[in-house]
Design a protein around this motif. Structure first.
Motif, PDB file in Angstrom:
ATOM      1  N   UNK A 109      54.216  37.552  48.035  1.00  0.00           N
ATOM      2  CA  UNK A 109      53.519  37.261  46.772  1.00  0.00           C
ATOM      3  C   UNK A 109      52.715  35.964  46.873  1.00  0.00           C
ATOM      4  N   UNK A 110      53.290  34.960  47.532  1.00  0.00           N
ATOM      5  CA  UNK A 110      52.599  33.680  47.686  1.00  0.00           C
ATOM      6  C   UNK A 110      51.357  33.832  48.570  1.00  0.00           C
ATOM      7  N   UNK A 111      51.465  34.602  49.649  1.00  0.00           N
ATOM      8  CA  UNK A 111      50.324  34.842  50.526  1.00  0.00           C
ATOM      9  C   UNK A 111      49.207  35.553  49.763  1.00  0.00           C
ATOM     10  N   UNK A 112      49.566  36.535  48.969  1.00  0.00           N
ATOM     11  CA  UNK A 112      48.576  37.274  48.188  1.00  0.00           C
ATOM     12  C   UNK A 112      47.846  36.346  47.234  1.00  0.00           C
ATOM     13  N   UNK A 113      48.584  35.481  46.576  1.00  0.00           N
ATOM     14  CA  UNK A 113      47.969  34.540  45.637  1.00  0.00           C
ATOM     15  C   UNK A 113      47.006  33.590  46.353  1.00  0.00           C
ATOM     16  N   UNK A 114      47.439  33.032  47.490  1.00  0.00           N
ATOM     17  CA  UNK A 114      46.573  32.125  48.258  1.00  0.00           C
ATOM     18  C   UNK A 114      45.318  32.834  48.756  1.00  0.00           C
ATOM     19  N   UNK A 115      45.485  34.055  49.231  1.00  0.00           N
ATOM     20  CA  UNK A 115      44.334  34.810  49.731  1.00  0.00           C
ATOM     21  C   UNK A 115      43.347  35.148  48.623  1.00  0.00           C
ATOM     22  N   UNK A 116      43.860  35.539  47.482  1.00  0.00           N
ATOM     23  CA  UNK A 116      42.974  35.876  46.362  1.00  0.00           C
ATOM     24  C   UNK A 116      42.162  34.657  45.941  1.00  0.00           C
ATOM     25  N   UNK A 134      58.921  52.763  55.728  1.00  0.00           N
ATOM     26  CA  UNK A 134      59.039  53.947  56.577  1.00  0.00           C
ATOM     27  C   UNK A 134      58.324  55.141  55.949  1.00  0.00           C
ATOM     28  N   UNK A 135      58.685  55.491  54.719  1.00  0.00           N
ATOM     29  CA  UNK A 135      58.094  56.662  54.059  1.00  0.00           C
ATOM     30  C   UNK A 135      57.322  56.312  52.797  1.00  0.00           C
ATOM     31  N   UNK A 136      57.235  55.042  52.463  1.00  0.00           N
ATOM     32  CA  UNK A 136      56.566  54.649  51.228  1.00  0.00           C
ATOM     33  C   UNK A 136      55.820  53.343  51.439  1.00  0.00           C
ATOM     34  N   UNK A 137      55.162  52.887  50.391  1.00  0.00           N
ATOM     35  CA  UNK A 137      54.399  51.645  50.499  1.00  0.00           C
ATOM     36  C   UNK A 137      54.334  50.963  49.141  1.00  0.00           C
ATOM     37  N   UNK A 138      53.937  49.690  49.178  1.00  0.00           N
ATOM     38  CA  UNK A 138      53.721  48.907  47.967  1.00  0.00           C
ATOM     39  C   UNK A 138      52.283  48.409  47.995  1.00  0.00           C
ATOM     40  N   UNK A 139      51.561  48.645  46.916  1.00  0.00           N
ATOM     41  CA  UNK A 139      50.185  48.186  46.791  1.00  0.00           C
ATOM     42  C   UNK A 139      50.107  47.176  45.653  1.00  0.00           C
ATOM     43  N   UNK A 140      49.709  45.949  45.965  1.00  0.00           N
ATOM     44  CA  UNK A 140      49.558  44.929  44.914  1.00  0.00           C
ATOM     45  C   UNK A 140      48.503  45.365  43.908  1.00  0.00           C
ATOM     46  N   UNK A 141      47.453  46.034  44.350  1.00  0.00           N
ATOM     47  CA  UNK A 141      46.393  46.492  43.429  1.00  0.00           C
ATOM     48  C   UNK A 141      46.932  47.577  42.501  1.00  0.00           C
ATOM     49  N   UNK A 142      47.630  48.564  43.067  1.00  0.00           N
ATOM     50  CA  UNK A 142      48.183  49.652  42.239  1.00  0.00           C
ATOM     51  C   UNK A 142      49.181  49.131  41.215  1.00  0.00           C
ATOM     52  N   UNK A 143      49.874  48.067  41.561  1.00  0.00           N
ATOM     53  CA  UNK A 143      50.874  47.490  40.656  1.00  0.00           C
ATOM     54  C   UNK A 143      50.283  46.472  39.697  1.00  0.00           C
ATOM     55  N   UNK A 144      48.963  46.304  39.707  1.00  0.00           N
ATOM     56  CA  UNK A 144      48.294  45.377  38.791  1.00  0.00           C
ATOM     57  C   UNK A 144      48.490  43.914  39.119  1.00  0.00           C
ATOM     58  N   UNK A 145      48.838  43.607  40.356  1.00  0.00           N
ATOM     59  CA  UNK A 145      49.134  42.227  40.748  1.00  0.00           C
ATOM     60  C   UNK A 145      47.915  41.446  41.237  1.00  0.00           C
ATOM     61  N   UNK A 146      46.731  42.085  41.255  1.00  0.00           N
ATOM     62  CA  UNK A 146      45.524  41.396  41.735  1.00  0.00           C
ATOM     63  C   UNK A 146      44.507  41.158  40.629  1.00  0.00           C
ATOM     64  N   UNK A 147      44.863  41.457  39.416  1.00  0.00           N
ATOM     65  CA  UNK A 147      43.933  41.305  38.288  1.00  0.00           C
ATOM     66  C   UNK A 147      43.801  39.855  37.892  1.00  0.00           C
TER      67      UNK A 147
END
Length: 147
Positions: A109-116, A134-147
């Motif tokens: 989360x901290x890396x994402x904030x610094x990069x944004x 393995x079979x799934x993923x997490x997307x910061x954009x899909x979760x509304x974390x980049x707005x």
């Protein structure tokens, strides 16, 4: 200093001349498919940066850092340099969690904030930060974390 700049120029020319596969990223699942091809089978955390043009075609891809089985630390400037060197205005970063659980850590989360924040200063848009399990993923954009 002069030699370093000359070496840097040669490296950037080689990167630009390399033919990239024709890959267009229109959503997080497109990005995940591409990322899995690149780093899906690594047993260590790997951070991948994808620079995209204004139509979301991949201009450049780089493994920015290879870490340990549970940690990878990347400098934001190393990641942003991929977009700058390829004259791209959009960036997606991704990394794997070899444990299989794509839930973001505090460090993710901290890396994402610094990069944004850093990308914004350079007129580059961070489109997503994806963590693959393995079979799934997490997307910061899909979760509304980049707005």
């Amino acid at each position: 200093m002069k030699e370093k700049n000359a070496h840097y120029f040669v490296r950037s020319q080689l990167v630009r001349e390399r033919e990239m596969p024709n890959v267009k990223i229109t959503c997080s699942s497109d990005a995940v498919s591409y990322v899995r091809e690149q780093i899906g089978d690594y047993d260590r955390e790997v951070i991948l940066a994808m620079a995209l043009d204004t139509r979301h075609n991949v201009n450049a891809t780089s493994m920015v850092h290879i870490g340990t089985s549970n940690e990878s630390v990347a400098d934001t400037s190393d990641i942003l340099r991929i977009a700058l060197n390829s004259c791209s205005r959009n960036l997606i970063i991704a990394h794997n969690h070899p444990s299989g659980d794509p839930s973001p850590s505090v460090e993710d989360k901290a890396l994402t904030k610094r990069l944004k924040e850093g990308a914004s200063l350079l007129n580059i848009k961070l489109l997503d930060h994806i963590i693959i399990g393995i079979d799934n993923y997490y997307s910061f954009a899909d979760e509304g974390q980049l707005i």
